[in-house]
Design a protein around this motif. Structure first.
Motif, PDB file in Angstrom:
ATOM      1  N   LYS A 287      65.278  -2.743  30.609  1.00 40.02           N
ATOM      2  CA  LYS A 287      65.289  -1.894  31.410  1.00 40.02           C
ATOM      3  C   LYS A 287      63.820  -2.929  31.410  1.00 40.02           C
ATOM      4  O   LYS A 287      63.041  -3.677  32.494  1.00 40.02           O
ATOM      5  N   ASP A 288      63.151  -3.190  30.388  1.00 39.19           N
ATOM      6  CA  ASP A 288      61.603  -3.518  29.795  1.00 39.19           C
ATOM      7  C   ASP A 288      62.278  -4.730  29.212  1.00 39.19           C
ATOM      8  O   ASP A 288      62.337  -4.107  27.868  1.00 39.19           O
TER       9      ASP A 288
ATOM     10  N   SER B 232      60.030  -6.639  27.686  1.00 38.97           N
ATOM     11  CA  SER B 232      58.896  -6.832  26.783  1.00 38.97           C
ATOM     12  C   SER B 232      59.312  -5.979  25.199  1.00 38.97           C
ATOM     13  O   SER B 232      59.159  -6.114  23.866  1.00 38.97           O
ATOM     14  N   LYS B 233      61.122  -5.246  25.497  1.00 38.46           N
ATOM     15  CA  LYS B 233      61.587  -4.371  24.560  1.00 38.46           C
ATOM     16  C   LYS B 233      62.688  -5.137  23.703  1.00 38.46           C
ATOM     17  O   LYS B 233      63.830  -4.738  22.945  1.00 38.46           O
TER      18      LYS B 233
END
Length: 185
Positions: A47-48, A50-51
């Motif tokens: 979902k993210d 950045s992860k």
């Protein structure tokens, strides 16, 4: 982000991480391949973006855990082929002093790495992620699915235990050129 961009960006670091844990080039290559197959298969579930890095390294770490479990079940232990190491040392020694220095550094690194291998897996993983892979504490916590405080404790324990192992199992001395040499006791 496209899969091949992710692959290009992370391949080298993931391979270095896995190889540091499993210490077998063939196994590492298989685990790296499986890591990226799972990344490709599950990319839509992230979902993210950045992860991305912790997510990929978490997959790699989990695959290494599975590998170690399988090794434990089958009770196979692999070791460095001393004959091949002797051939490598002989070949490198013939190339001169610069190569000799590189060989000594490699031997020192192998000596210390062999002692790192004596650490329990949870401590060894934290040392590899922090010292070799240069992840910060927050990133390690995300990769291992734990807290930063737990990572700090593990890192402290790993360093303390490694120091004790090195003091017990290794002799450090300087040779006539004032080069630090680690030899097993």
């Amino acid at each position: 982000m496209e899969f091949w961009d992710i692959y290009d960006q992370f391949y080298t670091r993931v391979r270095k991480f896995i190889l540091a844990l499993v210490r077998d080039e063939w196994v590492a290559d298989d685990l790296v391949q499986e890591t990226f197959l799972r990344v490709q298969k599950n990319l839509g579930s992230l979902k993210d973006s950045s992860k991305m890095s912790p997510w990929i390294f978490r997959i790699a770490h989990n695959l290494c855990q599975d590998h170690f479990r399988q090794l434990k079940i089958s009770r196979k232990e692999e070791s460095i082929d001393q004959e091949e190491m002797g051939d490598l040392k002989e070949a490198l020694a013939q190339k001169g002093l610069d190569v000799q220095k590189e060989l000594e550094q490699r031997e020192m690194g192998e000596c210390v790495q062999n002692q790192i291998d004596l650490l329990p897996e949870s401590l060894r993983t934290v040392i590899v992620l922090h010292e070799l892979m240069e992840f910060n504490l927050r990133e390690i916590a995300e990769i291992l699915g734990t807290t930063i405080e737990n990572v700090k404790v593990r890192l402290h324990r790993a360093r303390k235990k490694l120091k004790a192992i090195l003091e017990e199992k290794c002799a450090f001395e300087k040779d006539d050129r004032n080069v630090l040499i680690c030899t097993p006791k």
